[in-house]
Design a protein around this motif. Structure first.
Motif, PDB file in Angstrom:
ATOM      1  N   PHE A  67       0.837  -1.190   0.000  1.00 48.37           N
ATOM      2  CA  PHE A  67       0.000   0.000   0.000  1.00 48.37           C
ATOM      3  C   PHE A  67       0.884   1.257   0.000  1.00 48.37           C
ATOM      4  O   PHE A  67       0.684   2.180  -0.798  1.00 48.37           O
ATOM      5  CB  PHE A  67      -0.879  -0.027   1.245  1.00 48.37           C
ATOM      6  CG  PHE A  67      -2.228   0.603   1.086  1.00 48.37           C
ATOM      7  CD1 PHE A  67      -2.484   1.597   0.159  1.00 48.37           C
ATOM      8  CD2 PHE A  67      -3.265   0.207   1.909  1.00 48.37           C
ATOM      9  CE1 PHE A  67      -3.728   2.179   0.056  1.00 48.37           C
ATOM     10  CE2 PHE A  67      -4.519   0.770   1.815  1.00 48.37           C
ATOM     11  CZ  PHE A  67      -4.744   1.775   0.883  1.00 48.37           C
ATOM     12  N   ALA A  68       1.880   1.274   0.883  1.00 48.06           N
ATOM     13  CA  ALA A  68       2.793   2.415   0.960  1.00 48.06           C
ATOM     14  C   ALA A  68       3.596   2.557  -0.329  1.00 48.06           C
ATOM     15  O   ALA A  68       3.811   3.675  -0.813  1.00 48.06           O
ATOM     16  CB  ALA A  68       3.725   2.260   2.156  1.00 48.06           C
ATOM     17  N   GLU A  69       4.020   1.449  -0.880  1.00 48.63           N
ATOM     18  CA  GLU A  69       4.776   1.478  -2.138  1.00 48.63           C
ATOM     19  C   GLU A  69       3.933   2.075  -3.269  1.00 48.63           C
ATOM     20  O   GLU A  69       4.431   2.852  -4.084  1.00 48.63           O
ATOM     21  CB  GLU A  69       5.221   0.060  -2.483  1.00 48.63           C
ATOM     22  CG  GLU A  69       6.263  -0.010  -3.561  1.00 48.63           C
ATOM     23  CD  GLU A  69       6.788  -1.428  -3.718  1.00 48.63           C
ATOM     24  OE1 GLU A  69       6.019  -2.307  -4.160  1.00 48.63           O
ATOM     25  OE2 GLU A  69       7.963  -1.643  -3.383  1.00 48.63           O
ATOM     26  N   ALA A  70       2.651   1.733  -3.320  1.00 47.69           N
ATOM     27  CA  ALA A  70       1.749   2.283  -4.341  1.00 47.69           C
ATOM     28  C   ALA A  70       1.585   3.792  -4.148  1.00 47.69           C
ATOM     29  O   ALA A  70       1.589   4.556  -5.122  1.00 47.69           O
ATOM     30  CB  ALA A  70       0.404   1.571  -4.299  1.00 47.69           C
ATOM     31  N   ALA A  71       1.454   4.237  -2.896  1.00 51.40           N
ATOM     32  CA  ALA A  71       1.334   5.670  -2.615  1.00 51.40           C
ATOM     33  C   ALA A  71       2.618   6.403  -2.999  1.00 51.40           C
ATOM     34  O   ALA A  71       2.569   7.494  -3.582  1.00 51.40           O
ATOM     35  CB  ALA A  71       1.009   5.890  -1.139  1.00 51.40           C
ATOM     36  N   GLU A  72       3.762   5.808  -2.706  1.00 50.92           N
ATOM     37  CA  GLU A  72       5.045   6.412  -3.058  1.00 50.92           C
ATOM     38  C   GLU A  72       5.212   6.509  -4.576  1.00 50.92           C
ATOM     39  O   GLU A  72       5.781   7.478  -5.085  1.00 50.92           O
ATOM     40  CB  GLU A  72       6.186   5.623  -2.438  1.00 50.92           C
ATOM     41  CG  GLU A  72       6.231   5.757  -0.929  1.00 50.92           C
ATOM     42  CD  GLU A  72       7.056   4.687  -0.243  1.00 50.92           C
ATOM     43  OE1 GLU A  72       7.649   3.822  -0.935  1.00 50.92           O
ATOM     44  OE2 GLU A  72       7.111   4.697   0.993  1.00 50.92           O
ATOM     45  N   ALA A  73       4.707   5.543  -5.304  1.00 56.20           N
ATOM     46  CA  ALA A  73       4.785   5.578  -6.766  1.00 56.20           C
ATOM     47  C   ALA A  73       3.932   6.712  -7.333  1.00 56.20           C
ATOM     48  O   ALA A  73       4.336   7.386  -8.285  1.00 56.20           O
ATOM     49  CB  ALA A  73       4.344   4.236  -7.353  1.00 56.20           C
ATOM     50  N   VAL A  74       2.758   6.939  -6.753  1.00 59.94           N
ATOM     51  CA  VAL A  74       1.923   8.070  -7.186  1.00 59.94           C
ATOM     52  C   VAL A  74       2.654   9.377  -6.898  1.00 59.94           C
ATOM     53  O   VAL A  74       2.700  10.275  -7.740  1.00 59.94           O
ATOM     54  CB  VAL A  74       0.540   8.041  -6.499  1.00 59.94           C
ATOM     55  CG1 VAL A  74      -0.218   9.340  -6.728  1.00 59.94           C
ATOM     56  CG2 VAL A  74      -0.282   6.864  -7.009  1.00 59.94           C
ATOM     57  N   ARG A  75       3.238   9.482  -5.709  1.00 59.75           N
ATOM     58  CA  ARG A  75       3.993  10.695  -5.374  1.00 59.75           C
ATOM     59  C   ARG A  75       5.148  10.913  -6.351  1.00 59.75           C
ATOM     60  O   ARG A  75       5.399  12.039  -6.792  1.00 59.75           O
ATOM     61  CB  ARG A  75       4.533  10.609  -3.956  1.00 59.75           C
ATOM     62  CG  ARG A  75       5.329  11.857  -3.585  1.00 59.75           C
ATOM     63  CD  ARG A  75       5.926  11.742  -2.212  1.00 59.75           C
ATOM     64  NE  ARG A  75       6.584  12.969  -1.834  1.00 59.75           N
ATOM     65  CZ  ARG A  75       7.771  13.022  -1.271  1.00 59.75           C
ATOM     66  NH1 ARG A  75       8.436  11.909  -1.011  1.00 59.75           N
ATOM     67  NH2 ARG A  75       8.315  14.173  -0.952  1.00 59.75           N
ATOM     68  N   ALA A  76       5.855   9.864  -6.706  1.00 53.44           N
ATOM     69  CA  ALA A  76       6.967   9.989  -7.660  1.00 53.44           C
ATOM     70  C   ALA A  76       6.474  10.533  -9.001  1.00 53.44           C
ATOM     71  O   ALA A  76       7.139  11.370  -9.620  1.00 53.44           O
ATOM     72  CB  ALA A  76       7.656   8.641  -7.843  1.00 53.44           C
ATOM     73  N   GLU A  77       5.310  10.086  -9.448  1.00 53.11           N
ATOM     74  CA  GLU A  77       4.735  10.595 -10.695  1.00 53.11           C
ATOM     75  C   GLU A  77       4.364  12.072 -10.553  1.00 53.11           C
ATOM     76  O   GLU A  77       4.568  12.858 -11.478  1.00 53.11           O
ATOM     77  CB  GLU A  77       3.508   9.779 -11.102  1.00 53.11           C
ATOM     78  CG  GLU A  77       3.829   8.380 -11.563  1.00 53.11           C
ATOM     79  CD  GLU A  77       4.645   8.338 -12.840  1.00 53.11           C
ATOM     80  OE1 GLU A  77       4.502   9.231 -13.714  1.00 53.11           O
ATOM     81  OE2 GLU A  77       5.456   7.400 -12.977  1.00 53.11           O
ATOM     82  N   LEU A  78       3.804  12.445  -9.400  1.00 48.34           N
ATOM     83  CA  LEU A  78       3.457  13.851  -9.168  1.00 48.34           C
ATOM     84  C   LEU A  78       4.703  14.730  -9.199  1.00 48.34           C
ATOM     85  O   LEU A  78       4.708  15.810  -9.790  1.00 48.34           O
ATOM     86  CB  LEU A  78       2.735  14.005  -7.826  1.00 48.34           C
ATOM     87  CG  LEU A  78       1.329  13.431  -7.742  1.00 48.34           C
ATOM     88  CD1 LEU A  78       0.862  13.378  -6.292  1.00 48.34           C
ATOM     89  CD2 LEU A  78       0.366  14.242  -8.598  1.00 48.34           C
ATOM     90  N   ILE A  79       5.771  14.250  -8.566  1.00 53.03           N
ATOM     91  CA  ILE A  79       7.023  15.010  -8.544  1.00 53.03           C
ATOM     92  C   ILE A  79       7.597  15.149  -9.948  1.00 53.03           C
ATOM     93  O   ILE A  79       8.000  16.232 -10.361  1.00 53.03           O
ATOM     94  CB  ILE A  79       8.037  14.353  -7.579  1.00 53.03           C
ATOM     95  CG1 ILE A  79       7.568  14.574  -6.139  1.00 53.03           C
ATOM     96  CG2 ILE A  79       9.446  14.900  -7.790  1.00 53.03           C
ATOM     97  CD1 ILE A  79       8.361  13.804  -5.096  1.00 53.03           C
ATOM     98  N   SER A  80       7.592  14.068 -10.710  1.00 54.64           N
ATOM     99  CA  SER A  80       8.161  14.125 -12.064  1.00 54.64           C
ATOM    100  C   SER A  80       7.310  14.980 -13.004  1.00 54.64           C
ATOM    101  O   SER A  80       7.803  15.452 -14.020  1.00 54.64           O
ATOM    102  CB  SER A  80       8.338  12.715 -12.639  1.00 54.64           C
ATOM    103  OG  SER A  80       7.093  12.138 -12.938  1.00 54.64           O
TER     104      SER A  80
END
Length: 105
Positions: A67-80
């Motif tokens: 779950f945390a990994e999925a949230a971190e992946a969304v954040r990475a996309e937002l940052i990029s």
């Protein structure tokens, strides 16, 4: 954002969110905060059918890492995509498929 990677990351997060919802959910709410580079904090709530108050959701610890990994992946996309100061987000998903994402800076 409309990139395929972002949509795929958001769909993965939505799938985790739906998997922990109780049967009577009408709207799911995920608050993801990233207080440091190595820390992720998740709060999962829902609004039941016919309800107005958000209730907490209990889920097994064995899903927490994914779950945390999925949230971190969304954040990475937002940052990029041009949100480098993203400190967290609030993701809402209704049972009929509508969603929103508010970024916290």
């Amino acid at each position: 954002m409309s990139s395929p990677q972002y949509r795929a990351r958001l769909q993965a997060l939505a799938s985790f969110l739906v998997s922990v919802m109780p049967e009577d959910w009408a709207e799911a709410v995920l608050q993801a905060d990233f207080p440091s580079r190595i820390s992720t904090r998740l709060a999962v709530r829902y609004i039941p059918t016919g309800g107005a108050e958000e209730l907490g959701v209990d889920y097994d610890d064995d899903i927490l890492y994914d779950f945390a990994e999925a949230a971190e992946a969304v954040r990475a996309e937002l940052i990029s995509a041009g949100n480098p100061k993203c400190r967290g987000f609030l993701f809402r998903l209704t049972k009929d498929g509508r969603s929103s994402l508010d970024v916290d800076y």
